[in-house]
Design a protein around this motif. Sequence first.
Motif, short mmCIF file in Angstrom:
data_model
loop_
_atom_site.label_atom_id
_atom_site.label_comp_id
_atom_site.label_asym_id
_atom_site.label_seq_id
_atom_site.Cartn_x
_atom_site.Cartn_y
_atom_site.Cartn_z
N UNK A 12 0.82 -1.22 0.00
CA UNK A 12 0.00 0.00 0.00
C UNK A 12 0.85 1.26 0.00
N UNK A 13 1.97 1.22 0.72
CA UNK A 13 2.81 2.42 0.81
C UNK A 13 3.54 2.73 -0.49
N UNK A 14 3.49 1.84 -1.44
CA UNK A 14 4.11 2.07 -2.74
C UNK A 14 3.15 2.66 -3.76
N UNK A 15 1.91 2.91 -3.33
CA UNK A 15 0.88 3.38 -4.25
C UNK A 15 0.46 4.80 -3.89
N UNK A 16 0.47 5.68 -4.86
CA UNK A 16 0.00 7.06 -4.71
C UNK A 16 -1.20 7.28 -5.61
N UNK A 17 -2.10 8.15 -5.17
CA UNK A 17 -3.35 8.35 -5.89
C UNK A 17 -3.49 9.78 -6.40
N UNK A 18 -3.87 9.87 -7.65
CA UNK A 18 -4.23 11.16 -8.26
C UNK A 18 -5.73 11.12 -8.52
N UNK A 19 -6.48 11.84 -7.69
CA UNK A 19 -7.94 11.81 -7.78
C UNK A 19 -8.51 12.75 -8.85
N UNK A 20 -7.64 13.49 -9.52
CA UNK A 20 -8.12 14.47 -10.50
C UNK A 20 -7.65 14.13 -11.92
N UNK A 21 -7.48 12.84 -12.19
CA UNK A 21 -7.10 12.42 -13.53
C UNK A 21 -8.34 12.21 -14.40
N UNK A 22 -9.08 13.29 -14.60
CA UNK A 22 -10.35 13.19 -15.33
C UNK A 22 -10.15 12.86 -16.80
N UNK A 23 -9.02 13.30 -17.35
CA UNK A 23 -8.70 13.02 -18.75
C UNK A 23 -7.23 12.64 -18.82
N UNK A 24 -6.84 12.05 -19.94
CA UNK A 24 -5.43 11.69 -20.12
C UNK A 24 -4.55 12.92 -20.03
N UNK A 25 -4.99 14.03 -20.59
CA UNK A 25 -4.24 15.29 -20.49
C UNK A 25 -4.00 15.66 -19.04
N UNK A 26 -5.05 15.62 -18.23
CA UNK A 26 -4.93 15.95 -16.81
C UNK A 26 -3.92 15.04 -16.12
N UNK A 27 -4.00 13.74 -16.42
CA UNK A 27 -3.12 12.77 -15.77
C UNK A 27 -1.65 13.05 -16.07
N UNK A 28 -1.35 13.37 -17.32
CA UNK A 28 0.04 13.56 -17.71
C UNK A 28 0.59 14.88 -17.17
N UNK A 29 -0.19 15.94 -17.26
CA UNK A 29 0.28 17.24 -16.76
C UNK A 29 0.43 17.19 -15.25
#
Length: 211
Positions: free
Chosen positions: A113-130
């Motif tokens: 679990x400690x190796x996993x980080x969460x991005x809750x605002x990856x609504x689009x691929x663009x958002x995820x990469x930026x």
Amino acid sequence: MKRKHFKIIGLLLATLLFTIFLCNLIITNTTEGKTFNQTSKIFKNRVGLVLGTSKKLIGGLPNPYYTYRIKATVELFKADKIEYVLVSGDNGTRYYNEPNTIKKDLVDAGIPEEKIYLDFAGFRTLDSMVRAKEVFGLDSVTVISQEFHNQRAIYLAEKKGLNAIGFNAKTVMGNQGLKVQLREYLARVKVFVDLIFNTQPKFYGDYVEIK
């Protein structure tokens, strides 16, 4: 008059088809050699970024795109090709939370679990990469999704200053795969529209250090 209208419609249709073809060609050619199907072929990055999708289809059946991405992420981690996993997905409502769902399945599959980080605002691929670059401070990343999605993500990442390669989850065949592939052609056109207009992520937020 009708003949003139048919000519205009034909010209517009030809322009649209050419635009779709050109956008697809540019992304495919630019990312050639940057996606990998085998862990033995891919070089190591500190962080793997798995792009979210729903676990279930509308009818309630398992989503194979989701299942294959989970398997690919676990495979990459166990091969020591990544040290951390950043899960980026949609958390638009309290009833729909891609990152938490993916995290649970990754932990169940053996990733700490400690190796996993969460991005809750990856609504689009663009958002995820930026956001991978600007919020999580990454200079390089291994994107984990199906090959067509990886190609688009890598192209966007590099245009935004993030070095990226892709580890390809198993693709989906049949009618479902065809529908997604057809949508992908339009998504690739949208890539260039977003780049032209400098579209930004819906949210940024506080800096998160992956360590």
